[in-house]
Design a protein around this motif. Structure first.
Motif, short mmCIF file in Angstrom:
data_model
loop_
_atom_site.label_atom_id
_atom_site.label_comp_id
_atom_site.label_asym_id
_atom_site.label_seq_id
_atom_site.Cartn_x
_atom_site.Cartn_y
_atom_site.Cartn_z
N ALA A 14 0.70 -12.93 26.42
CA ALA A 14 -0.66 -13.13 26.89
C ALA A 14 -1.40 -14.14 26.02
CB ALA A 14 -1.43 -11.81 26.89
N GLY A 15 -0.83 -14.43 24.84
CA GLY A 15 -1.47 -15.36 23.93
C GLY A 15 -1.97 -14.71 22.66
N ASP A 165 -3.99 -13.16 29.97
CA ASP A 165 -3.62 -14.52 30.38
C ASP A 165 -4.01 -14.72 31.83
OD1 ASP A 165 -2.44 -16.90 31.07
OD2 ASP A 165 -0.39 -16.29 30.61
N ASP A 167 -3.74 -17.32 33.56
CA ASP A 167 -2.79 -18.19 34.25
C ASP A 167 -1.76 -17.38 35.04
OD1 ASP A 167 -2.29 -20.96 34.68
OD2 ASP A 167 -0.45 -20.80 33.50
N ARG A 168 -1.56 -16.12 34.67
CA ARG A 168 -0.63 -15.25 35.38
C ARG A 168 -1.23 -14.69 36.66
NH1 ARG A 168 3.45 -12.49 32.08
NH2 ARG A 168 3.57 -13.45 30.03
N ASN A 196 -7.59 -15.82 28.21
CA ASN A 196 -6.86 -16.94 27.64
C ASN A 196 -6.29 -17.83 28.74
OD1 ASN A 196 -5.72 -18.42 25.49
ND2 ASN A 196 -3.79 -17.30 25.64
N LYS A 197 -6.11 -19.12 28.42
CA LYS A 197 -5.44 -20.11 29.26
C LYS A 197 -6.19 -20.39 30.57
CE LYS A 197 -0.88 -18.61 27.57
NZ LYS A 197 0.45 -18.11 27.95
N TRP A 226 -7.13 -23.56 28.61
CA TRP A 226 -5.71 -23.92 28.49
C TRP A 226 -5.61 -25.30 27.86
CZ3 TRP A 226 -2.53 -27.82 30.50
CH2 TRP A 226 -1.15 -27.59 30.42
#
Length: 492
Positions: A14-15, A165, A167-168, A196-197, A226
């Motif tokens: 997840a970062g 995350d 982005d997922r 995140n991202k 990101w």
């Protein structure tokens, strides 16, 4: 006694590692004495400290970000997967046997004791200990014996932030669900969320952010954008496919064999930054076609990955490449594969008495022993200063060839036991000039310093954290952690 903060996640990758790295540098820039901590890391990507201990590479780079000396206490338990059901165990930097899959739930009390002891020790010596969780904070099947996520948070009475995350996809559901799955006591320690991202206009997230805060009673402490160029020394092979790579007709093409149990793949990070080098990760012999140079990296299971290499036909492709005069570099386990034979009489990698012929490209023979080499060697090669680190059970005997970084060289085939050697600018440039000359290419060297580039990336990451996270709120959590206010209600 210092303060503690746990950075947990909704999922693996997840970062968390990146967020902890940024927070460590941000706090260090404020003059605080900061230590990173991960109670248990599962990774084959590790590093040797100056005390001769082995820790996860992610915690090593986090210590660099914190401007602290990396030490074993920062990653007291390291699990190095040998196969899907068995992991080699490192406790406080030293080998400590193996764990089978069935032991993971109830057979780890001694590991928890080591982790909690290391955390308490760091907390006595540092102003702030920034802890990284593992996987998801809501691993409820493992909660009874957990010492990495909420079990650690309860041990240290630590405020916890959850990273997701975006982005997922499904980040709001995963954050709400993570909190909802925890019991009331654990929920009380969750103090906020970090997204995140994110790509795009953050104002588009506002309805979701407002709803999440209303439903959970916890603030969203920030939305990190990101950034492609902020990749760091990674903790696991999930990041391999996102490595930056240069392209172009004149680039020196390097194919890195992506072994199933690859370890210390950061050995090639510095090559990815070179302007005239194109790095590709390959797992098929056809992908080696057109490559100027082949690199066989390290592995946690040399014999098993050698068998995989043969099952794919990659052994023949590598040998053919070398016999045509193409440069080949084997690093640690990859070097052992390039030799004449590998023997495991004691079953260090799993099966006592296992053995196999190597690819026969170098005059080296390997025998695995119980004693593990953990060293920070220094020397020279190709008229350049060199340094690196050694992490291996294999004892290599070399008969002939030219000495090369704890290994040997035969023509354009190189073998070394030193991880990290290509991070040294002088050695990397010398080796690139050497292999480029072999294949008839002219490349630029001397334009990229890897240590300097790493420092630039850490500073840029801290800048992002300072700009996009509410660091004042985080600092307030740290100062109030011993009297954390009880949050109203729990999720059902």
């Amino acid at each position: 006694m210092g303060s503690g903060l746990l950075v947990a996640g909704t999922t693996s990758d997840a970062g968390k590692s990146v967020v902890v790295t940024g927070i460590c540098r941000s706090l260090a820039r404020r003059g605080l004495k900061v230590a990173p901590f991960k109670a248990q890391n599962m990774s084959n990507n590790s590093m040797v400290t100056s005390e001769g201990a082995e820790i996860g590479r992610a915690q090593w780079i986090q210590a660099v970000a914190a401007r602290a000396i990396p030490e074993a206490a920062m990653n007291p338990v390291l699990l190095k997967p040998g196969n899907d059901r068995r992991s080699h165990v490192v406790v406080l930097g030293r080998p400590a046997g193996a764990l089978e899959a069935g032991e993971f739930a109830g057979g780890r009390k001694h590991l928890a004791d080591a982790a909690f002891g290391a955390f308490d020790d760091l907390r006595r010596r540092f102003d702030v200990v920034v802890c990284e969780g593992a996987g998801s904070a809501a691993e409820i099947n493992l909660r009874d014996h957990d010492y990495v996520n909420m079990g650690l948070a309860q041990h240290g009475s630590m405020p916890t932030v959850v990273v997701g995350d975006i982005d997922r996809g499904g980040v709001f559901a995963s954050m709400y669900g993570t909190l909802a799955l925890l019991d009331a006591a654990d929920q009380q320690l969750i103090r906020g969320f970090v997204i995140n991202k994110f790509r795009g206009d953050v104002s588009l997230l506002k309805p979701g952010l407002d709803s999440l805060e209303r439903l959970t009673g916890r603030p969203v402490l920030g939305v990190l954008p990101w950034q492609r160029d902020l990749w760091l020394d990674s903790e696991d092979s999930l990041a391999l496919t996102s490595r930056p790579a240069h392209d172009g007709d004149g680039a020196l093409s390097i194919a890195v064999v992506m072994l199933p149990r690859v370890s210390n793949f950061t050995d090639v990070d510095a090559l990815c930054l070179e302007p005239d080098v194109r790095v590709r990760f390959v797992d098929d012999p056809r992908a080696l076609a057109g490559a100027d140079v082949v690199i066989v990296p390290g592995t946690r299971a040399t014999l098993a990955d050698l068998a995989w290499l043969r099952s794919r036909g990659l052994d023949t492709a590598i040998v053919d490449h070398a016999r045509r005069g193409g440069p080949v570099l084997g690093i640690c386990g990859g070097f052992q594969m390039l030799g004449t034979r590998i023997d495991d009489p004691h079953g260090v990698e799993g099966v006592p008495g296992a053995s196999a012929a190597g690819l026969g490209l170098l005059p080296a023979r390997t025998e695995f022993g119980h004693e593990k080499a953990l060293r920070l060697p220094r020397g020279s090669a190709l008229d350049a200063a060199a340094s690196g680190y050694e992490i291996h059970h294999g004892r290599v005997t070399v008969d002939g060839g030219t000495e090369f970084l704890g290994g040997t060289r035969e023509g354009s085939v190189f073998g070394t036991m030193w991880h990290g050697a290509l991070e040294g600018d002088a050695l990397r440039w010398a080796w690139l000039r050497e292999v480029a000359a072999v294949v008839g290419r002219e490349i630029r060297t001397g334009e990229v310093s890897f240590p300097a580039a790493r420092e630039v990336r850490i500073e840029a990451l801290a800048d992002l954290v300072d700009e996009h996270l509410d660091m004042d709120a985080l600092l307030a959590m740290l100062s109030d952690e011993r009297t954390l206010p009880v949050l109203r209600g729990t999720l059902r």
